[in-house]
Design a protein around this motif. Structure first.
Motif, PDB file in Angstrom:
ATOM      1  N   GLN A  12       0.823  -1.208   0.000  1.00  0.00           N
ATOM      2  CA  GLN A  12       0.000   0.000   0.000  1.00  0.00           C
ATOM      3  C   GLN A  12       0.860   1.261   0.000  1.00  0.00           C
ATOM      4  OE1 GLN A  12      -2.165  -1.051   3.530  1.00  0.00           O
ATOM      5  NE2 GLN A  12      -4.043  -1.466   2.369  1.00  0.00           N
ATOM      6  N   ILE A  13       1.934   1.243   0.762  1.00  0.00           N
ATOM      7  CA  ILE A  13       2.834   2.398   0.810  1.00  0.00           C
ATOM      8  C   ILE A  13       3.516   2.596  -0.541  1.00  0.00           C
ATOM      9  CG2 ILE A  13       4.941   3.313   1.862  1.00  0.00           C
ATOM     10  CD1 ILE A  13       4.047   1.881   4.453  1.00  0.00           C
ATOM     11  N   ALA A  14       3.979   1.511  -1.147  1.00  0.00           N
ATOM     12  CA  ALA A  14       4.647   1.602  -2.451  1.00  0.00           C
ATOM     13  C   ALA A  14       3.686   2.104  -3.519  1.00  0.00           C
ATOM     14  CB  ALA A  14       5.215   0.247  -2.839  1.00  0.00           C
ATOM     15  N   ASP A  15       2.448   1.640  -3.493  1.00  0.00           N
ATOM     16  CA  ASP A  15       1.453   2.089  -4.471  1.00  0.00           C
ATOM     17  C   ASP A  15       1.164   3.574  -4.305  1.00  0.00           C
ATOM     18  OD1 ASP A  15      -0.500   1.656  -6.560  1.00  0.00           O
ATOM     19  OD2 ASP A  15      -2.018   1.907  -4.983  1.00  0.00           O
ATOM     20  N   PHE A  16       1.012   4.009  -3.069  1.00  0.00           N
ATOM     21  CA  PHE A  16       0.741   5.422  -2.798  1.00  0.00           C
ATOM     22  C   PHE A  16       1.898   6.305  -3.255  1.00  0.00           C
ATOM     23  CE2 PHE A  16       1.025   9.170  -0.083  1.00  0.00           C
ATOM     24  CZ  PHE A  16      -0.235   9.716  -0.260  1.00  0.00           C
TER      25      PHE A  16
END
Length: 73
Positions: A12-16
């Motif tokens: 989720q952090i990488a996608d954001f």
């Protein structure tokens, strides 16, 4: 909560960050291009050329985002 940061996992952090973080850097780069044009007194044509040439590399990232939205990926 093992392996999370503020309740978000790594995916989720990488996608954001790959979406909004890179978009923030693109806006910052556009600001820098504008500063270069202003400080070099490039004029209207020179400024347009600077924005076209230096910002052309950002088109791929923007096109990728648009294509993903259109295809629902």
């Amino acid at each position: 909560m093992e392996g999370t940061l503020f309740g978000f996992n790594e995916e989720q952090i990488a996608d954001f960050m790959s979406t909004y973080g890179v978009a923030a850097f693109i806006l910052f780069m556009l600001f820098i291009i504008g500063e270069i044009a202003f400080k070099s007194k490039a004029g209207k044509t020179g400024t347009a050329i600077l924005f076209f040439v230096l910002a052309f590399g950002m088109v791929g990232f923007i096109a990728k985002s648009v294509i993903q939205k259109m295809w629902g990926i």
